[in-house]
Design an enzyme around this catalytic site. Structure first.
Site, mmCIF file in Angstrom:
data_model
loop_
_atom_site.group_PDB
_atom_site.id
_atom_site.type_symbol
_atom_site.label_atom_id
_atom_site.label_comp_id
_atom_site.label_asym_id
_atom_site.label_seq_id
_atom_site.Cartn_x
_atom_site.Cartn_y
_atom_site.Cartn_z
ATOM 1 N N SER A 82 -6.955 63.512 -38.612
ATOM 2 C CA SER A 82 -6.841 62.250 -39.351
ATOM 3 C C SER A 82 -5.534 61.540 -39.039
ATOM 4 C CB SER A 82 -6.950 62.504 -40.854
ATOM 5 O OG SER A 82 -6.097 63.529 -41.245
ATOM 6 N N ASN A 137 -6.442 55.312 -42.325
ATOM 7 C CA ASN A 137 -5.447 56.105 -43.049
ATOM 8 C C ASN A 137 -4.090 55.411 -43.134
ATOM 9 O OD1 ASN A 137 -7.028 58.172 -43.915
ATOM 10 N ND2 ASN A 137 -6.573 59.538 -42.196
ATOM 11 N N HIS A 192 -12.629 60.346 -35.273
ATOM 12 C CA HIS A 192 -12.229 60.524 -36.675
ATOM 13 C C HIS A 192 -13.324 60.071 -37.627
ATOM 14 C CE1 HIS A 192 -9.414 59.394 -40.196
ATOM 15 N NE2 HIS A 192 -9.800 60.626 -40.303
ATOM 16 N N GLU A 194 -13.698 56.413 -36.213
ATOM 17 C CA GLU A 194 -12.658 55.812 -35.370
ATOM 18 C C GLU A 194 -12.614 56.595 -34.058
ATOM 19 O OE1 GLU A 194 -9.448 54.343 -38.795
ATOM 20 O OE2 GLU A 194 -9.202 56.294 -37.888
HETATM 21 N N1 3HC Z 1 -24.629 64.178 -48.923
HETATM 22 C C1 3HC Z 1 -25.669 63.590 -49.554
HETATM 23 N N2 3HC Z 1 -25.551 62.941 -50.724
HETATM 24 C C2 3HC Z 1 -24.325 62.885 -51.284
HETATM 25 C C3 3HC Z 1 -23.190 63.465 -50.686
HETATM 26 C C4 3HC Z 1 -23.378 64.142 -49.459
HETATM 27 N N3 3HC Z 1 -22.369 64.740 -48.838
HETATM 28 N N4 3HC Z 1 -22.121 63.245 -51.470
HETATM 29 C C5 3HC Z 1 -22.546 62.545 -52.524
HETATM 30 N N5 3HC Z 1 -23.882 62.333 -52.416
HETATM 31 C C6 3HC Z 1 -24.762 61.654 -53.352
HETATM 32 C C7 3HC Z 1 -24.297 61.856 -54.794
HETATM 33 O O1 3HC Z 1 -24.718 63.084 -55.319
HETATM 34 C C8 3HC Z 1 -24.928 60.672 -55.474
HETATM 35 O O2 3HC Z 1 -26.280 61.012 -55.734
HETATM 36 P P1 3HC Z 1 -26.967 60.697 -57.179
HETATM 37 O O3 3HC Z 1 -27.230 59.211 -57.131
HETATM 38 O O4 3HC Z 1 -28.221 61.498 -57.153
HETATM 39 O O5 3HC Z 1 -25.994 61.095 -58.238
HETATM 40 C C9 3HC Z 1 -24.883 59.597 -54.389
HETATM 41 O O6 3HC Z 1 -24.711 60.262 -53.126
HETATM 42 C C10 3HC Z 1 -23.667 58.699 -54.551
HETATM 43 O O7 3HC Z 1 -23.821 57.908 -55.606
HETATM 44 P P2 3HC Z 1 -22.617 57.394 -56.519
HETATM 45 O O8 3HC Z 1 -23.200 56.366 -57.420
HETATM 46 O O9 3HC Z 1 -21.848 58.482 -57.138
HETATM 47 O O10 3HC Z 1 -21.554 56.795 -55.544
HETATM 48 P P3 3HC Z 1 -21.337 55.550 -54.659
HETATM 49 O O11 3HC Z 1 -22.474 54.613 -54.620
HETATM 50 O O12 3HC Z 1 -20.003 55.033 -55.056
HETATM 51 O O13 3HC Z 1 -21.241 56.222 -53.193
HETATM 52 C C11 3HC Z 1 -19.457 57.149 -51.884
HETATM 53 C C12 3HC Z 1 -20.478 57.374 -52.999
HETATM 54 C C13 3HC Z 1 -20.225 56.825 -50.580
HETATM 55 C C14 3HC Z 1 -18.680 58.428 -51.712
HETATM 56 C C15 3HC Z 1 -18.584 55.912 -52.274
HETATM 57 O O14 3HC Z 1 -18.046 56.095 -53.560
HETATM 58 C C16 3HC Z 1 -17.442 55.693 -51.306
HETATM 59 O O15 3HC Z 1 -17.588 55.060 -50.284
HETATM 60 N N6 3HC Z 1 -16.262 56.231 -51.678
HETATM 61 C C17 3HC Z 1 -15.068 56.087 -50.836
HETATM 62 C C18 3HC Z 1 -15.035 57.237 -49.906
HETATM 63 C C19 3HC Z 1 -13.924 57.076 -48.912
HETATM 64 O O16 3HC Z 1 -13.106 56.179 -48.975
HETATM 65 N N7 3HC Z 1 -13.892 57.996 -47.973
HETATM 66 C C20 3HC Z 1 -12.835 58.000 -46.985
HETATM 67 C C21 3HC Z 1 -11.666 58.763 -47.481
HETATM 68 S S1 3HC Z 1 -10.397 58.803 -46.263
HETATM 69 C C22 3HC Z 1 -10.952 59.896 -45.136
HETATM 70 O O17 3HC Z 1 -11.961 60.522 -45.218
HETATM 71 C C23 3HC Z 1 -10.087 60.066 -43.945
HETATM 72 C C24 3HC Z 1 -9.429 61.390 -43.939
HETATM 73 O O18 3HC Z 1 -8.826 61.512 -42.661
HETATM 74 C C25 3HC Z 1 -8.357 61.526 -44.999
#
Ligand code: 3HC
Length: 381
Positions: free
Chosen positions: A121, A193, A142, A154
């Protein structure tokens, strides 16, 4: 040109198991490798949970779910794990010494045609490439957490990466149904990031400097900055261990990129990594997917202009340093962080002049980290 049909993913943590799953969903045979069978068992459980969720949501049917699971082979033995793979995606912990050992081992067990991709990352791809005998066939891929749901990958070429390898990587990412975005320079934090990690620290400063509660600030970041989760919720979800490591690495390479807040170090020292340990900024029931209750009503209690200003300033840094163009930047933030509105649209809502004034004020009190970028100043002319 593209002869990839078998992939080995090294590391079975949050990112590794997700990358293995999305690759198998695209039809690739996938080996997932870790140093202990128990890690692989846990990863397979998580993959099964995720695949079942997709069945539940009717994104795939039960037969397809079984085919996907049958394509994933958990293997501990490194020699067996690498056999016949054309692409290795490394997703081991973010420790340069560990990576060095892993790549030296990889070099011994793979023939010279095998492509190495790192899911790092923040670590420099050119440095990782230098651990191998094939820096021209090594690249950064990434993915974002959770890889199953986040659309962005990325692509970061190192100094010596061949164009052919960049093309193969882009093709592979397209095949797994994700959107590749080229990060033109190997800068600390790449694109997303560089904005996300400093934002977590700024949220800690805002909490300390304002009379606001955790959920109020978090609600404001969700409803006024258009993040899909609150910034603290997202930090817990990403893992404070990951954020701490990214902070240290980014800060060691560029003091201007991040203004570390001691809270991250404190949570890391207490091993309160967020959702995965049941405690971080918030408390959780277990390590399963769980959301924090944030509301628009709570969001009214806080003006997140300092957060917006820091995010926009870092975005401007990326643009003035030609790491990506504005279109790719907005696409990356939408697909990698789930931003519901373009960052520069949010900037317009808050006002470019107000953002510059906020940064200048913070700079006068807290130093050079807040100095407005040239690109931002130009936007005000
Ligand atoms: N596989 C399948 N389904 C999954 C899952 C997975 N791994 N993880 C969650 N789900 C499901 C949940 O269980 C939920 O199902 P449900 O409706 O039955 O409860 C559904 O997906 C998600 O619904 P929510 O209403 O809770 O959530 P959102 O509509 O907000 O979507 C999200 C979830 C896509 C995680 C969204 O909140 C999001 O985009 N969050 C930001 C995540 C982000 O920024 N990630 C990047 C972080 S930085 C990074 O990764 C870089 C690293 O280098 C640090």
């Amino acid at each position: 040109m593209d002869t990839i049909n078998r992939i080995t993913v090294l590391g079975s943590g949050i990112m590794g198991h997700g990358i293995a799953q999305v690759s198998a969903m695209a039809g690739y045979e996938v080996v997932i490798r870790d140093i202990q069978q128990s890690f692989l068992d846990k990863a397979m459980e998580k993959i099964k949970w995720s695949v079942n969720k997709l069945v539940e949501k009717k994104k795939i049917d039960q037969n397809e779910a079984e085919r996907i699971l049958n394509r994933i082979h958990p293997i501990v033995d490194i020699d067996q794990a690498l056999k016949n793979s054309q692409l290795v995606i490394e997703a081991v912990p973010e420790d340069l010494n560990l990576k060095k050992k892993v790549y030296e081992e990889l070099d011994r067990y793979t023939n010279e045609d095998v492509i190495f991709a790192s899911n790092t990352s923040t670590l420099p791809i050119s440095e990782i490439s230098s651990f191998t005998s094939r820096p021209n066939k090594t690249i950064g891929l990434h993915f974002f957490n959770p890889p199953q749901l986040m659309q962005l990958v990325e692509i970061i070429p190192g100094k010596q990466t061949k164009q052919e390898i960049i093309d193969i990587a882009i093709n592979f990412i397209n095949k797994v149904g994700k959107t590749p975005i080229l990060c033109k320079k190997d800068v600390p934090g790449f694109i997303v990031n560089r904005i996300f990690i400093p934002l977590v620290h700024e949220a800690c400063y805002s909490l300390e400097r304002s009379d606001v509660s955790l959920v109020e600030l978090d609600s404001a970041s969700k409803y006024k900055m258009y993040l899909p989760m609150g910034i603290f919720e997202l930090a817990d979800y990403t893992g404070l261990d990951v954020i701490h490591k990214a902070t240290t690495e980014m800060h060691s390479r560029d003091k201007k990129v991040i203004f570390p807040h001691p809270k991250i170090q404190e949570l890391y020292d207490k091993k309160e990594y967020g959702q995965k340990t049941g405690k971080g900024f918030y408390q959780y029931q277990g390590d399963n997917y769980e959301r924090v209750q944030l509301t628009e009503e709570l969001a009214k209690k806080f003006d997140p202009i300092a957060l917006v200003s820091v995010a926009v300033n870092n975005a401007c840094w990326l643009l003035s340093n030609n790491v990506c163009d504005k279109e790719d930047l907005e696409k990356a933030l939408k697909l990698g962080m789930g931003l519901k509105k373009e960052l520069f649209q949010t900037a317009e809502i808050f006002g470019i002049g107000n953002i510059i004034n906020t940064l200048k004020d913070l700079q006068s009190k807290f130093g050079v980290f807040y100095e407005p970028d040239q690109y931002l100043l130009m936007l005000n002319k």
